[in-house]
Design a protein around this motif. Structure first.
Motif, PDB file in Angstrom:
ATOM      1  N   ALA A 180     -11.145  33.630  -2.728  1.00 51.14           N
ATOM      2  CA  ALA A 180     -10.821  32.190  -3.392  1.00 51.14           C
ATOM      3  C   ALA A 180      -9.072  32.376  -4.686  1.00 51.14           C
ATOM      4  CB  ALA A 180     -11.915  32.044  -4.258  1.00 51.14           C
ATOM      5  N   GLY A 181      -9.163  34.031  -4.691  1.00 49.89           N
ATOM      6  CA  GLY A 181      -8.316  34.177  -5.814  1.00 49.89           C
ATOM      7  C   GLY A 181      -6.653  34.676  -5.071  1.00 49.89           C
ATOM      8  N   PRO A 182      -6.537  36.036  -5.088  1.00 51.12           N
ATOM      9  CA  PRO A 182      -4.972  36.431  -4.468  1.00 51.12           C
ATOM     10  C   PRO A 182      -5.212  36.449  -3.072  1.00 51.12           C
ATOM     11  CG  PRO A 182      -6.277  37.979  -5.546  1.00 51.12           C
ATOM     12  CD  PRO A 182      -7.900  37.223  -5.425  1.00 51.12           C
ATOM     13  N   LEU A 183      -6.026  36.204  -2.032  1.00 52.13           N
ATOM     14  CA  LEU A 183      -5.253  35.608  -0.830  1.00 52.13           C
ATOM     15  C   LEU A 183      -5.047  34.554  -1.008  1.00 52.13           C
ATOM     16  CD1 LEU A 183      -5.028  36.584   2.032  1.00 52.13           C
ATOM     17  CD2 LEU A 183      -8.051  35.268   2.145  1.00 52.13           C
ATOM     18  N   ARG A 184      -5.675  32.873  -1.224  1.00 51.90           N
ATOM     19  CA  ARG A 184      -4.690  31.640  -1.491  1.00 51.90           C
ATOM     20  C   ARG A 184      -3.244  31.927  -2.519  1.00 51.90           C
ATOM     21  NH1 ARG A 184     -10.442  28.626  -2.939  1.00 51.90           N
ATOM     22  NH2 ARG A 184     -10.810  28.515  -0.993  1.00 51.90           N
ATOM     23  N   GLN A 185      -3.793  32.934  -3.666  1.00 50.03           N
ATOM     24  CA  GLN A 185      -2.164  32.560  -4.583  1.00 50.03           C
ATOM     25  C   GLN A 185      -0.963  33.403  -3.682  1.00 50.03           C
ATOM     26  OE1 GLN A 185      -3.555  33.923  -8.327  1.00 50.03           O
ATOM     27  NE2 GLN A 185      -4.955  32.067  -8.595  1.00 50.03           N
ATOM     28  N   TYR A 186      -0.903  34.442  -3.684  1.00 51.14           N
ATOM     29  CA  TYR A 186       0.202  35.506  -2.678  1.00 51.14           C
ATOM     30  C   TYR A 186       0.033  34.570  -1.022  1.00 51.14           C
ATOM     31  CZ  TYR A 186      -1.178  38.798  -6.558  1.00 51.14           C
ATOM     32  OH  TYR A 186      -1.231  39.083  -8.088  1.00 51.14           O
ATOM     33  N   GLY A 187      -1.109  34.779  -1.423  1.00 47.32           N
ATOM     34  CA  GLY A 187      -0.337  34.096   0.901  1.00 47.32           C
ATOM     35  C   GLY A 187       0.401  32.398   0.607  1.00 47.32           C
ATOM     36  N   TRP A 197       1.916  31.649  -2.071  1.00 45.50           N
ATOM     37  CA  TRP A 197       2.934  31.569  -2.624  1.00 45.50           C
ATOM     38  C   TRP A 197       4.695  32.413  -1.219  1.00 45.50           C
ATOM     39  CZ3 TRP A 197       5.039  28.707  -5.985  1.00 45.50           C
ATOM     40  CH2 TRP A 197       3.984  28.715  -7.106  1.00 45.50           C
ATOM     41  N   LEU A 198       3.728  33.373  -0.138  1.00 40.90           N
ATOM     42  CA  LEU A 198       4.292  34.237   0.213  1.00 40.90           C
ATOM     43  C   LEU A 198       5.101  33.235   1.419  1.00 40.90           C
ATOM     44  CD1 LEU A 198       5.501  36.451   1.798  1.00 40.90           C
ATOM     45  CD2 LEU A 198       4.143  36.117   2.916  1.00 40.90           C
ATOM     46  N   LEU A 199       4.515  31.720   1.752  1.00 44.08           N
ATOM     47  CA  LEU A 199       4.597  30.807   2.923  1.00 44.08           C
ATOM     48  C   LEU A 199       6.027  29.888   1.867  1.00 44.08           C
ATOM     49  CD1 LEU A 199       1.796  29.919   4.697  1.00 44.08           C
ATOM     50  CD2 LEU A 199       3.307  31.948   5.075  1.00 44.08           C
ATOM     51  N   LEU A 200       5.137  29.624   0.750  1.00 43.60           N
ATOM     52  CA  LEU A 200       6.437  28.157   0.101  1.00 43.60           C
ATOM     53  C   LEU A 200       7.440  29.049  -0.521  1.00 43.60           C
ATOM     54  CD1 LEU A 200       3.899  26.707  -2.230  1.00 43.60           C
ATOM     55  CD2 LEU A 200       5.045  25.672   0.056  1.00 43.60           C
ATOM     56  N   GLY A 201       7.716  30.699  -0.657  1.00 42.50           N
ATOM     57  CA  GLY A 201       8.455  31.279  -0.984  1.00 42.50           C
ATOM     58  C   GLY A 201       9.597  31.791   0.460  1.00 42.50           C
ATOM     59  N   THR A 202       9.210  31.732   1.261  1.00 43.16           N
ATOM     60  CA  THR A 202      10.011  32.099   3.037  1.00 43.16           C
ATOM     61  C   THR A 202      10.658  31.133   2.604  1.00 43.16           C
ATOM     62  OG1 THR A 202       8.654  33.623   3.497  1.00 43.16           O
ATOM     63  CG2 THR A 202      10.118  32.570   5.186  1.00 43.16           C
ATOM     64  N   LEU A 203       9.866  29.831   3.186  1.00 45.97           N
ATOM     65  CA  LEU A 203      10.798  28.142   2.841  1.00 45.97           C
ATOM     66  C   LEU A 203      11.663  27.760   2.026  1.00 45.97           C
ATOM     67  CD1 LEU A 203       7.628  25.647   4.040  1.00 45.97           C
ATOM     68  CD2 LEU A 203       8.941  26.347   5.213  1.00 45.97           C
ATOM     69  N   ILE A 213      -1.594  26.838  11.660  1.00 47.58           N
ATOM     70  CA  ILE A 213      -2.314  25.548  10.995  1.00 47.58           C
ATOM     71  C   ILE A 213      -3.745  25.620  10.145  1.00 47.58           C
ATOM     72  CG2 ILE A 213      -2.509  22.846  10.683  1.00 47.58           C
ATOM     73  CD1 ILE A 213       0.228  23.443  11.862  1.00 47.58           C
ATOM     74  N   THR A 214      -5.092  25.284  11.748  1.00 47.34           N
ATOM     75  CA  THR A 214      -6.002  25.771  11.396  1.00 47.34           C
ATOM     76  C   THR A 214      -6.666  27.051  10.245  1.00 47.34           C
ATOM     77  OG1 THR A 214      -6.407  26.805  12.955  1.00 47.34           O
ATOM     78  CG2 THR A 214      -6.553  24.553  13.600  1.00 47.34           C
ATOM     79  N   GLY A 215      -5.951  27.730  10.849  1.00 48.58           N
ATOM     80  CA  GLY A 215      -6.821  28.687   9.751  1.00 48.58           C
ATOM     81  C   GLY A 215      -6.143  28.071   8.020  1.00 48.58           C
ATOM     82  N   LEU A 216      -5.121  27.645   7.829  1.00 47.98           N
ATOM     83  CA  LEU A 216      -4.454  27.432   6.760  1.00 47.98           C
ATOM     84  C   LEU A 216      -6.127  26.150   6.215  1.00 47.98           C
ATOM     85  CD1 LEU A 216      -0.531  27.760   6.534  1.00 47.98           C
ATOM     86  CD2 LEU A 216      -2.096  28.837   5.882  1.00 47.98           C
ATOM     87  N   ILE A 217      -6.228  26.107   6.810  1.00 48.13           N
ATOM     88  CA  ILE A 217      -6.974  24.397   6.421  1.00 48.13           C
ATOM     89  C   ILE A 217      -8.537  25.254   6.261  1.00 48.13           C
ATOM     90  CG2 ILE A 217      -8.921  22.798   7.177  1.00 48.13           C
ATOM     91  CD1 ILE A 217      -6.416  22.037   9.313  1.00 48.13           C
ATOM     92  N   THR A 218      -8.884  26.141   7.120  1.00 45.82           N
ATOM     93  CA  THR A 218     -10.265  26.923   6.489  1.00 45.82           C
ATOM     94  C   THR A 218      -9.974  27.670   6.097  1.00 45.82           C
ATOM     95  OG1 THR A 218      -9.918  27.603   9.014  1.00 45.82           O
ATOM     96  CG2 THR A 218     -11.784  28.706   7.442  1.00 45.82           C
ATOM     97  N   LEU A 219      -8.913  27.961   5.484  1.00 45.69           N
ATOM     98  CA  LEU A 219      -9.247  28.557   4.101  1.00 45.69           C
ATOM     99  C   LEU A 219      -8.559  28.046   1.761  1.00 45.69           C
ATOM    100  CD1 LEU A 219      -8.201  31.407   2.494  1.00 45.69           C
ATOM    101  CD2 LEU A 219      -5.802  31.558   3.031  1.00 45.69           C
ATOM    102  N   ALA A 223      -2.044  37.778   9.120  1.00 52.50           N
ATOM    103  CA  ALA A 223      -1.598  35.966   9.571  1.00 52.50           C
ATOM    104  C   ALA A 223      -0.882  35.728   8.248  1.00 52.50           C
ATOM    105  CB  ALA A 223      -3.105  35.230   9.566  1.00 52.50           C
ATOM    106  N   PHE A 224      -0.895  36.089   6.468  1.00 49.54           N
ATOM    107  CA  PHE A 224       0.298  35.256   6.031  1.00 49.54           C
ATOM    108  C   PHE A 224       1.108  35.927   6.656  1.00 49.54           C
ATOM    109  CE2 PHE A 224      -3.508  33.716   3.801  1.00 49.54           C
ATOM    110  CZ  PHE A 224      -2.960  32.033   3.047  1.00 49.54           C
ATOM    111  N   VAL A 225       1.377  37.555   6.940  1.00 48.87           N
ATOM    112  CA  VAL A 225       2.469  37.978   6.987  1.00 48.87           C
ATOM    113  C   VAL A 225       3.451  37.770   7.907  1.00 48.87           C
ATOM    114  CG1 VAL A 225       3.356  40.596   6.978  1.00 48.87           C
ATOM    115  CG2 VAL A 225       1.766  39.955   5.096  1.00 48.87           C
ATOM    116  N   LEU A 226       2.424  37.310   8.521  1.00 47.98           N
ATOM    117  CA  LEU A 226       3.302  37.038  10.248  1.00 47.98           C
ATOM    118  C   LEU A 226       2.944  35.758  10.470  1.00 47.98           C
ATOM    119  CD1 LEU A 226       3.651  37.820  13.009  1.00 47.98           C
ATOM    120  CD2 LEU A 226       1.977  37.725  13.185  1.00 47.98           C
ATOM    121  N   MET A 227       2.857  35.096   9.476  1.00 45.80           N
ATOM    122  CA  MET A 227       3.349  34.068   9.590  1.00 45.80           C
ATOM    123  C   MET A 227       5.276  33.485   9.096  1.00 45.80           C
ATOM    124  SD  MET A 227       0.200  31.069   8.996  1.00 45.80           S
ATOM    125  CE  MET A 227      -0.399  32.542   8.254  1.00 45.80           C
ATOM    126  N   ALA A 228       4.914  34.322   7.763  1.00 52.44           N
ATOM    127  CA  ALA A 228       6.308  34.590   6.956  1.00 52.44           C
ATOM    128  C   ALA A 228       6.870  35.383   7.735  1.00 52.44           C
ATOM    129  CB  ALA A 228       5.612  34.982   5.706  1.00 52.44           C
TER     130      ALA A 228
END
Ligand code: HEM
Length: 397
Positions: A114-121, A123-129, A176-182, A333-338
């Motif tokens: 609920a904390g670092p995984l959501r936050q860092y994950g 930010w990683l995706l938004l930062g990459t974009l 997309i479905t993984g992100l919805i789950t999280l 999954a986050f690293v690979l998505m980036a």
């Protein structure tokens, strides 16, 4: 007077105690009430026969008389043993998993998810974009050098494109479905409501669980088809030294795949395989524990101390195995998505002519010469020896 005073003190002390002996405990089903607890805290003697004589079916639990189903006298040693996994719990069904009644690692897992995984994950995706937008604004679309020739060469056959789209399409759906789950609980429920979130989750879970197999098949296909072309060689050093031509104006020579593409390939293969294995272990809970054994190897080869992780635990509760599988699955999954977002950028808006390779499979010779000059020469030589049609060639596989 003294006697009267003494009687008064006795009465005041006795009153709450008397009041506690017959309180209405119907609201707690006969268990202690807040008034009982407050009385105990005030050091008032409480008649606890209502608890002592109500310890459930302790007689049917040989060896643990203090553990009645309706509560009992607290036993710190016993609860500690339960919490830290040393209690001798015997179960008639459910196997080893059911013997773990308390697993405090669950709280750490919950807090991390609920904390670092959501936050860092996130930010990683938004930062990459954001980086890609900045890169696009600074560099624009990388154009084809000079004019297009109008002559094309076959870069990817239909089956290669099928394998790629199977992998890419399933990856996008899984992402997309993984992100919805999280993120559903924090990004959907507050805005669209819990019902809508539940519907998304249910649908997403179904898609995720089933599309996963397509991803695995796609991964195997692209690995088998392209592994030979992705083995590192000397041309990669030149390509890396010239930063792939993206930063400067030169385009270094490359074979079928350049060093940048090889990095993408191996990231997809290795991370994708690890995501798939942990994903399958999430699909079949407790059937595929792998972290304790992996940690043993990591400890043995000294990798854990090299990374400053100390000695990793080689005995994990089955629940901990699942928690680690879930976290590892999501982190990779986050690293690979980036990485894949950057790959999609280069293959579409980032580079003129690149999309054709996966669209029609045919690329202009000018594009091939610019980005994969060695590969183009190879297939032109093949074409010369086989005396084929000079405008449409087979790829140098
Ligand atoms: C290929 C095989 C895969 C399998 C078998 C698999 C399986 C699973 C399962 C069972 C879950 C738990 C879902 C739930 O809570 O009901 C999950 C979660 C998740 N998966 Fe996958 N998955 C796979 C691939 C992927 C890929 C390729 C991505 C990324 C593109 C991905 C991203 C995620 C994410 C972000 C979560 C959510 C984690 C969380 O809720 O904390 N998965 N996956």
């Amino acid at each position: 007077m003294r006697v009267l005073l003494w009687l008064l003190v006795c009465l005041t002390m006795a009153l709450p105690a008397t009041a506690q002996t017959t309180p209405d405990r119907s609201a707690t089903g006969g268990a202690q009430t807040l008034a009982d607890i407050m009385a105990r805290q005030n050091s008032v003697a409480v008649d606890d026969t209502f608890r002592r004589e109500n310890v459930g079916d302790s007689a049917s639990l040989p060896g643990v008389p203090q553990l009645g189903t309706q509560g009992g006298v607290s036993d710190p040693e016993f609860w500690r043993a339960l919490r830290y996994g040393s209690a001798d719990v015997r179960v008639s069904a459910g196997g080893e998993v059911a013997t773990v009644l308390v697993q405090d690692g669950g709280m750490r897992w919950l807090a991390y998810r609920a904390g670092p995984l959501r936050q860092y994950g996130g930010w990683l995706l938004l930062g990459t974009l954001a980086l890609l937008v900045v890169f696009y604004l600074l560099r624009g679309k990388i154009p084809i050098d000079g004019e297009k020739t109008g002559r094309t060469v076959t870069r990817f056959r239909a089956f290669e494109r099928f394998g790629h789209w199977l992998l890419g399409g399933s990856f996008i759906l899984l992402g997309i479905t993984g992100l919805i789950t999280l993120f559903g609980r924090v990004a959907i429920a507050p805005y669209l409501g819990k019902e809508a979130n539940a519907t998304f989750l249910e649908l997403g879970k179904w898609v995720h669980n089933n599309v996963a197999w397509a991803f695995i098949v796609g991964l195997v296909i692209i690995f088998v088809m392209w592994v030979v072309h992705n083995l590192p060689d000397r041309t990669d050093l030149v390509w890396i030294a010239q930063a792939g031509g993206i930063v400067g104006s030169k385009h270094p020579p490359a074979k079928k795949f350049n060093a940048g593409q090889k990095v993408i390939f191996w990231s997809v293969v290795l991370f994708g395989a690890s995501i798939s294995i942990t994903g399958v272990s999430l699909l079949f809970p407790y059937e595929l524990p792998m972290f304790a054994k992996t940690f043993a190897v990591v400890n043995d080869i000294g990798l854990s101390s090299l990374l400053g992780l100390g000695e990793l635990s080689e005995t994990l509760a089955p629940q901990e195995e699942m928690q680690l599988a879930q976290l590892w699955h999501a982190i990779l999954a986050f690293v690979l998505m980036a990485i894949v977002i950057a790959h999609i950028y280069i293959g579409s808006v980032g580079m003129e002519g690149a999309y054709d390779a996966m669209g029609s499979g045919e690329v202009d010779e000018a594009w091939a010469k610019q980005h994969h000059s060695i590969w183009l020469e190879e297939i032109q030589q093949e074409q010369d020896t086989s005396q084929g049609n000079p405008t449409k060639q087979s790829p140098a596989d």
